[in-house]
Design a protein around this motif. Structure first.
Motif, PDB file in Angstrom:
ATOM      1  N   GLY A 199       0.810  -1.216   0.000  1.00 36.29           N
ATOM      2  CA  GLY A 199       0.000   0.000   0.000  1.00 36.29           C
ATOM      3  C   GLY A 199       0.845   1.267   0.000  1.00 36.29           C
ATOM      4  N   LEU A 200       1.901   1.288   0.819  1.00 34.27           N
ATOM      5  CA  LEU A 200       2.768   2.466   0.855  1.00 34.27           C
ATOM      6  C   LEU A 200       3.530   2.642  -0.460  1.00 34.27           C
ATOM      7  N   GLY A 201       3.920   1.537  -1.074  1.00 35.49           N
ATOM      8  CA  GLY A 201       4.574   1.615  -2.384  1.00 35.49           C
ATOM      9  C   GLY A 201       3.640   2.166  -3.453  1.00 35.49           C
ATOM     10  N   ALA A 202       2.390   1.696  -3.438  1.00 39.25           N
ATOM     11  CA  ALA A 202       1.403   2.214  -4.390  1.00 39.25           C
ATOM     12  C   ALA A 202       1.110   3.681  -4.120  1.00 39.25           C
ATOM     13  N   LEU A 203       1.049   4.062  -2.853  1.00 37.26           N
ATOM     14  CA  LEU A 203       0.819   5.456  -2.494  1.00 37.26           C
ATOM     15  C   LEU A 203       1.952   6.342  -3.008  1.00 37.26           C
ATOM     16  N   ALA A 204       3.190   5.922  -2.781  1.00 33.19           N
ATOM     17  CA  ALA A 204       4.345   6.704  -3.224  1.00 33.19           C
ATOM     18  C   ALA A 204       4.376   6.818  -4.754  1.00 33.19           C
ATOM     19  N   ALA A 205       4.150   5.699  -5.446  1.00 37.46           N
ATOM     20  CA  ALA A 205       4.166   5.725  -6.911  1.00 37.46           C
ATOM     21  C   ALA A 205       3.047   6.613  -7.451  1.00 37.46           C
ATOM     22  N   GLY A 206       1.856   6.467  -6.891  1.00 36.88           N
ATOM     23  CA  GLY A 206       0.735   7.289  -7.345  1.00 36.88           C
ATOM     24  C   GLY A 206       0.964   8.756  -7.078  1.00 36.88           C
ATOM     25  N   LEU A 207       1.520   9.076  -5.935  1.00 36.92           N
ATOM     26  CA  LEU A 207       1.785  10.463  -5.581  1.00 36.92           C
ATOM     27  C   LEU A 207       2.824  11.079  -6.521  1.00 36.92           C
ATOM     28  N   VAL A 208       3.893  10.352  -6.795  1.00 34.55           N
ATOM     29  CA  VAL A 208       4.935  10.859  -7.696  1.00 34.55           C
ATOM     30  C   VAL A 208       4.362  11.093  -9.095  1.00 34.55           C
ATOM     31  N   VAL A 209       3.609  10.132  -9.619  1.00 34.70           N
ATOM     32  CA  VAL A 209       3.045  10.270 -10.968  1.00 34.70           C
ATOM     33  C   VAL A 209       2.080  11.441 -11.033  1.00 34.70           C
ATOM     34  N   ARG A 210       1.205  11.562 -10.046  1.00 34.78           N
ATOM     35  CA  ARG A 210       0.243  12.669 -10.054  1.00 34.78           C
ATOM     36  C   ARG A 210       0.924  14.021  -9.912  1.00 34.78           C
ATOM     37  N   LEU A 211       1.967  14.097  -9.098  1.00 30.31           N
ATOM     38  CA  LEU A 211       2.692  15.359  -8.959  1.00 30.31           C
ATOM     39  C   LEU A 211       3.453  15.721 -10.231  1.00 30.31           C
ATOM     40  N   LEU A 212       3.978  14.720 -10.926  1.00 32.37           N
ATOM     41  CA  LEU A 212       4.657  14.982 -12.192  1.00 32.37           C
ATOM     42  C   LEU A 212       3.697  15.519 -13.243  1.00 32.37           C
ATOM     43  N   PHE A 213       2.489  14.976 -13.288  1.00 33.56           N
ATOM     44  CA  PHE A 213       1.534  15.412 -14.299  1.00 33.56           C
ATOM     45  C   PHE A 213       0.812  16.698 -13.922  1.00 33.56           C
ATOM     46  N   ASN A 214       0.523  16.891 -12.639  1.00 34.67           N
ATOM     47  CA  ASN A 214      -0.294  18.041 -12.228  1.00 34.67           C
ATOM     48  C   ASN A 214       0.508  19.161 -11.580  1.00 34.67           C
TER      49      ASN A 214
END
Length: 178
Positions: A23-38
């Motif tokens: 869960g923490l790995g998915a959270l970190a990956a999702g956060l990085v991707v969303r911050l890169l795009f937005n």
């Protein structure tokens, strides 16, 4: 001896296979991707979206482990270790109960792999190469070429991995029967 090896492997296995770590790995990956795009200014919505995605990933992993455990007769915590043993080509377990559980997991995985192969590859082919064709049709040769290269690499890797996983499952089935 098998029980002792399993106990020694348990602390390392718990860290790697823990739903918290996933869960923490998915959270970190999702956060990085969303911050890169937005952009960094959208961090609150990125955090909320990544948390929702992370919860969904944990739910899916947990459901799959329980389903596999129910089908094989093993514990949900033992399923990832059995999958790793299959993928790495390790020796089958000595314990007859665990051996039967692994045989059930091998059969289940191979049935699922072969059942979905007929529609998954054509659909992925259509998505990847269709996107490339759309980029070419829109007049963007650079984007179309990049997508074409990505499509060839991804589809080649997926085909190789599918054949490799099917071969590993067959090898483990033969080892379990011997």
């Amino acid at each position: 001896m098998e029980r002792h090896e399993r106990d020694d492997d348990r602390p390392r296995r718990l860290r790697r296979d823990s739903l918290w770590v996933i869960g923490l790995g998915a959270l970190a990956a999702g956060l990085v991707v969303r911050l890169l795009f937005n952009g960094a200014g959208a961090w609150p919505s990125a955090l909320v979206g990544a948390a929702a995605m992370s919860a969904w990933v944990v739910f899916l992993v947990r459901r799959r482990r329980r389903h596999d455990a129910r089908d094989t007769g093993a514990e949900p915590d033992d399923v990832p270790a059995m999958e790793r043993r299959i993928l790495k080509g390790g020796p089958p377990p000595e314990d007859p109960r665990r051996r039967q559980a692994m045989a059930s997991l091998v059969d289940s995985r191979q049935r699922r792999l072969r059942r979905h192969r007929w529609w998954a590859f054509p659909l992925l082919f259509l998505i990847f190469f269709g996107t490339s064709a759309l980029w070419f049709a829109a007049g963007s040769v650079t984007a179309g070429s990049g997508m074409l290269v990505l499509s060839v690499v991804t589809m080649g890797w997926l085909a190789w991995y599918n054949v490799r996983f099917d071969r590993r499952l067959t090898q483990m089935r033969h080892r379990l029967r011997a």
